[in-house]
Design an enzyme around this catalytic site. Structure first.
Site, PDB file in Angstrom:
ATOM      1  N   SER A 266      52.606   7.735 -31.662  1.00 35.25           N
ATOM      2  CA  SER A 266      53.763   8.086 -32.491  1.00 35.25           C
ATOM      3  C   SER A 266      54.952   7.166 -32.187  1.00 35.25           C
ATOM      4  CB  SER A 266      54.139   9.545 -32.244  1.00 35.25           C
ATOM      5  OG  SER A 266      54.381   9.743 -30.866  1.00 35.25           O
TER       6      SER A 266
ATOM      7  N   CYS B   4      47.215   6.916 -39.488  1.00 32.66           N
ATOM      8  CA  CYS B   4      48.487   6.190 -39.574  1.00 32.66           C
ATOM      9  C   CYS B   4      48.573   5.433 -40.887  1.00 32.66           C
ATOM     10  CB  CYS B   4      48.635   5.227 -38.413  1.00 32.66           C
ATOM     11  SG  CYS B   4      47.385   3.966 -38.469  1.00 32.66           S
TER      12      CYS B   4
ATOM     13  N   LYS C 206      43.640   4.319 -21.024  1.00 35.93           N
ATOM     14  CA  LYS C 206      44.003   5.740 -20.952  1.00 35.93           C
ATOM     15  C   LYS C 206      43.884   6.324 -22.358  1.00 35.93           C
ATOM     16  CE  LYS C 206      47.265   8.321 -21.715  1.00 35.93           C
ATOM     17  NZ  LYS C 206      46.535   9.470 -22.301  1.00 35.93           N
TER      18      LYS C 206
ATOM     19  N   GLU D 138      57.562  11.485 -40.490  1.00 38.03           N
ATOM     20  CA  GLU D 138      56.099  11.490 -40.543  1.00 38.03           C
ATOM     21  C   GLU D 138      55.604  12.915 -40.291  1.00 38.03           C
ATOM     22  OE1 GLU D 138      53.837   9.723 -37.265  1.00 38.03           O
ATOM     23  OE2 GLU D 138      52.415   8.934 -38.724  1.00 38.03           O
TER      24      GLU D 138
ATOM     25  N   GLU E 265      44.476  12.511 -24.216  1.00 37.54           N
ATOM     26  CA  GLU E 265      43.948  13.641 -23.441  1.00 37.54           C
ATOM     27  C   GLU E 265      43.449  14.767 -24.352  1.00 37.54           C
ATOM     28  OE1 GLU E 265      46.955  12.591 -23.886  1.00 37.54           O
ATOM     29  OE2 GLU E 265      48.537  14.040 -23.394  1.00 37.54           O
ATOM     30  N   ARG E 266      43.730  14.656 -25.665  1.00 35.96           N
ATOM     31  CA  ARG E 266      43.282  15.720 -26.570  1.00 35.96           C
ATOM     32  C   ARG E 266      41.815  15.567 -26.957  1.00 35.96           C
ATOM     33  NH1 ARG E 266      47.947  15.123 -30.722  1.00 35.96           N
ATOM     34  NH2 ARG E 266      49.747  15.753 -29.531  1.00 35.96           N
TER      35      ARG E 266
HETATM   36  P1  NAD Z   1      51.099  10.453 -29.316  1.00 37.82           P
HETATM   37  O1  NAD Z   1      52.242   9.514 -29.396  1.00 37.82           O
HETATM   38  O2  NAD Z   1      51.377  11.887 -29.076  1.00 37.82           O
HETATM   39  O3  NAD Z   1      50.107  10.010 -28.129  1.00 37.82           O
HETATM   40  C1  NAD Z   1      49.627   8.680 -28.018  1.00 37.82           C
HETATM   41  C2  NAD Z   1      49.362   8.367 -26.556  1.00 37.82           C
HETATM   42  O4  NAD Z   1      50.604   8.415 -25.838  1.00 37.82           O
HETATM   43  C3  NAD Z   1      48.420   9.345 -25.864  1.00 37.82           C
HETATM   44  O5  NAD Z   1      47.545   8.620 -25.037  1.00 37.82           O
HETATM   45  C4  NAD Z   1      49.351  10.242 -25.053  1.00 37.82           C
HETATM   46  O6  NAD Z   1      48.775  10.681 -23.846  1.00 37.82           O
HETATM   47  C5  NAD Z   1      50.531   9.337 -24.753  1.00 37.82           C
HETATM   48  N1  NAD Z   1      51.807  10.053 -24.725  1.00 37.82           N
HETATM   49  C6  NAD Z   1      52.139  11.156 -25.447  1.00 37.82           C
HETATM   50  N2  NAD Z   1      53.418  11.503 -25.193  1.00 37.82           N
HETATM   51  C7  NAD Z   1      53.900  10.622 -24.300  1.00 37.82           C
HETATM   52  C8  NAD Z   1      55.156  10.435 -23.667  1.00 37.82           C
HETATM   53  N3  NAD Z   1      56.171  11.270 -23.909  1.00 37.82           N
HETATM   54  N4  NAD Z   1      55.310   9.412 -22.815  1.00 37.82           N
HETATM   55  C9  NAD Z   1      54.293   8.558 -22.575  1.00 37.82           C
HETATM   56  N5  NAD Z   1      53.069   8.667 -23.153  1.00 37.82           N
HETATM   57  C10 NAD Z   1      52.869   9.683 -24.010  1.00 37.82           C
HETATM   58  O7  NAD Z   1      50.237  10.240 -30.652  1.00 37.82           O
HETATM   59  P2  NAD Z   1      49.019  11.108 -31.194  1.00 37.82           P
HETATM   60  O8  NAD Z   1      49.531  12.399 -31.715  1.00 37.82           O
HETATM   61  O9  NAD Z   1      47.926  11.105 -30.211  1.00 37.82           O
HETATM   62  O10 NAD Z   1      48.570  10.189 -32.424  1.00 37.82           O
HETATM   63  C11 NAD Z   1      49.155  10.298 -33.691  1.00 37.82           C
HETATM   64  C12 NAD Z   1      50.289   9.311 -33.876  1.00 37.82           C
HETATM   65  O11 NAD Z   1      49.808   7.984 -33.685  1.00 37.82           O
HETATM   66  C13 NAD Z   1      50.856   9.325 -35.286  1.00 37.82           C
HETATM   67  O12 NAD Z   1      52.238   9.174 -35.218  1.00 37.82           O
HETATM   68  C14 NAD Z   1      50.204   8.123 -35.946  1.00 37.82           C
HETATM   69  O13 NAD Z   1      50.913   7.584 -37.043  1.00 37.82           O
HETATM   70  C15 NAD Z   1      50.156   7.172 -34.804  1.00 37.82           C
HETATM   71  N6  NAD Z   1      49.145   6.141 -35.006  1.00 37.82           N
HETATM   72  C16 NAD Z   1      49.562   4.896 -35.323  1.00 37.82           C
HETATM   73  C17 NAD Z   1      48.634   3.905 -35.566  1.00 37.82           C
HETATM   74  C18 NAD Z   1      49.083   2.528 -35.922  1.00 37.82           C
HETATM   75  O14 NAD Z   1      48.241   1.656 -35.950  1.00 37.82           O
HETATM   76  N7  NAD Z   1      50.340   2.278 -36.203  1.00 37.82           N
HETATM   77  C19 NAD Z   1      47.264   4.190 -35.467  1.00 37.82           C
HETATM   78  C20 NAD Z   1      46.871   5.477 -35.106  1.00 37.82           C
HETATM   79  C21 NAD Z   1      47.824   6.448 -34.874  1.00 37.82           C
END
Ligand code: NAD
Length: 506
Positions: A235, A290, A182, A391, A185-186
């Site tokens: 996140s 990240c 999955k 963050e 979606e953005r």
């Molecule tokens: P996000 O948490 O908003 O979304 C990540 C995924 O989770 C997406 O597929 C989204 O559809 C899903 N999602 C979003 N909200 C949800 C919820 N409430 N319940 C269940 N699923 C949900 O993250 P983002 O904005 O797409 O990406 C940026 C974040 O990811 C930053 O915090 C960054 O630090 C982190 N990140 C971490 C790493 C790492 O290796 N630690 C790598 C890349 C990004």
């Protein structure tokens, strides 16, 4: 690679891939934006419950036959897959940039780091070899082997739409699992396009499936009794939720979360190198990595010069859309995220940090509706400020001043995140002590963004990773397999006496 990529012909409605076929289920949709212009460029279908169920069912049906293929034949699929991803690299890069907004060379770099994971997965027979001991008892042999988990799932973030999925499924597949992805979606198009190349590479239908969607779909994955493990990157609040819900539903889980990465500049550092490292790591990809450096820790009397030089270079950064090949920093992912970052900047100034360079209200002619923020720099940031604790995930760098190395170490170790960190110094002893004592998963010494290569593993500590295993590399093989240990004897006589004691095998 220096020319602009071919234009894409992706469908305006982005669907799912189930059992090797593109599927549109007529349910909810959500716009996908070009962050440089603010225009809606596509719609993504958010999967219906039945669609999710059929994706998981397809993966389950495909599992027994895929499990029984040889590691060598799985490796050969990966070899062909790598060739296809390289052949279509510029199309993929265009999809990444159109929907994420990062600049072209950055997208190329992302894809290259993703391809490294396919290359690593090409070593399937070697990676899955296991261990053998002859004569653990007289005439008794024992061996441990890696067996696949079954249907496994990956849920990925917006900031690396190609690379992060590739951290997961090449390894999961060569281990004999089937996969449900999955994507975010953005910016879902790149992952879908790359995933479809697997079919062309010879992967049987159903082994790899893509479903688009939001939290509703994630919850269906988490609750499914047919999914054995969940790999998540995103996140921290969502990572924690994924970890808890996966455990509640008895799934294996690795959930990588957010970060606040510090880069320490010691008084003896090569300042020019440190400044260049900071500029790229803080503002590259508009700070939406990240492993981005969001805090520069200035040790001793180096601070004034450091701030001056970072500010000077930040001002010369070329901010613009990916279509301008000279752009060094693009927009952030969405309007909401731009507002969130700008609110942090306002708050930092209100909290008393010194706003040296303010990226709010940044306008580029012809791209007034784009989600651009200029390089932002704060000095005199304190550890109780929200801009330090949380963050921000944008092009905002905080400089925090400390008196000595021990204070820098303590500061970083006290922070709730533990993804990456780095130190710039010319003193080997300081560098080594830092690497030993720092409570962070990935450490750089005179390297600003210490992202491990594919044949090591990627993962943070503390609230940057929930779960026991890091992602990709050797830890990835362990995550995507369960160990089975077999002890075997081929008796020569026809009878034997029953044993009533703990077997000792000697
Ligand atoms: P996000 O948490 O908003 O979304 C990540 C995924 O989770 C997406 O597929 C989204 O559809 C899903 N999602 C979003 N909200 C949800 C919820 N409430 N319940 C269940 N699923 C949900 O993250 P983002 O904005 O797409 O990406 C940026 C974040 O990811 C930053 O915090 C960054 O630090 C982190 N990140 C971490 C790493 C790492 O290796 N630690 C790598 C890349 C990004």
């Amino acid at each position: 690679m220096s020319t602009a990529p071919e234009t894409t012909t992706a469908a305006p409605l982005i669907g799912h891939v189930i059992n090797g076929q593109r599927v549109l289920d007529g349910g909810r949709t959500q716009p996908v934006y070009n962050p440089a212009t603010g225009e809606v460029i596509r719609q993504v279908a958010l999967a219906e419950t039945d669609t999710v169920t059929s994706a998981i069912a397809a993966a389950e049906t495909a599992f027994p036959e895929w499990r029984d293929t040889t590691p060598l034949s799985r490796a050969r699929v990966m070899f062909r897959f790598k060739g296809l991803v390289e052949k279509h690299a510029e199309t993929i890069v265009a999809l990444i940039t159109e929907e994420h907004g990062k600049v072209l060379d950055d997208a190329r770099g992302e894809l290259q780091r993703g391809i490294e994971n396919i290359e690593y997965a090409c070593g399937a027979p070697e990676l899955l070899k296991g261990e053998h001991s002859r004569n653990v008892g007289r005439g008794v042999d024992s061996w441990s082997e890696h067996q696949p988990l079954g249907v496994v799932a990956g849920i990925t973030p917006s900031n690396f739409p190609a690379m992060v999925p590739l951290w997961m499924y090449p390894l999961a597949l060569i281990c004999g699992n089937t996969f449900v992805l999955k994507p975010s979606e953005r910016d879902p198009s790149a992952a879908l396009f790359i995933g479809e190349l697997l079919k062309e590479a010879g992967l049987p239908d159903g082994v790899f499936n893509v479903i688009q969607g939001d939290k509703t779909i994630v919850d269906l994955i988490l609750k499914s009794q047919d999914i054995s493990s969940v790999s998540f990157v995103g996140s921290t609040p969502v990572a924690k939720y994924i970890y808890e819900q996966s455990a509640r539903n008895l799934k294996r889980v690795q959930a990588l979360g957010g970060a606040k990465n510090h880069l320490v500049v010691m008084p003896d550092a090569n300042l020019e190198q440190a400044v260049d490292g900071i500029i790229g790591a803080a503002y590259g990809s508009a700070g939406e990595r990240c492993m981005a450096v969001s805090v520069a820790v200035a040790v001793g009397d180096i601070a004034d010069e450091l701030v001056e030089k970072v500010n000077y270079k930040a001002q010369t950064l070329k901010v613009g859309p990916w279509t301008d090949l000279e752009s060094e920093m693009g927009p952030v992912i969405s309007k909401e995220h731009k507002e969130k970052i700008e609110n942090y900047i306002t708050q930092g100034a209100e909290e008393g940090a010194k706003l040296i360079s303010d990226g709010r209200n940044y306008k580029i002619q012809g791209y007034e509706n784009g989600y651009f923020i200029g390089p932002t720099l704060f000095d005199n940031v304190k550890k109780d400020m929200r801009i330090y604790k949380e963050e921000i995930f944008g092009p905002v760098l905080s400089v925090i001043r400390v008196n000595n190395f021990d204070e820098a170490l303590q500061l970083i170790n006290d922070h709730e995140f533990g993804n990456g960190t780095s130190i710039y110094t010319r003193d080997g002893d300081v560098g080594r002590t830092f690497a030993n004592k720092i409570k962070i998963g990935m450490v750089g010494i005179n390297i600003p963004i210490p992202v491990p290569v594919a044949y090591h593993s990627f993962g943070g500590w503390k609230r940057s990773l929930f779960g026991d295993q890091h992602m990709h590399g050797p830890e990835g093989v362990r995550f995507y397999t369960k160990l089975k240990t077999i002890t075997s004897k081929w008796p020569t006589g026809l009878t034997s006496d029953p044993d009533f004691i703990m077997p000792t095998l000697n």
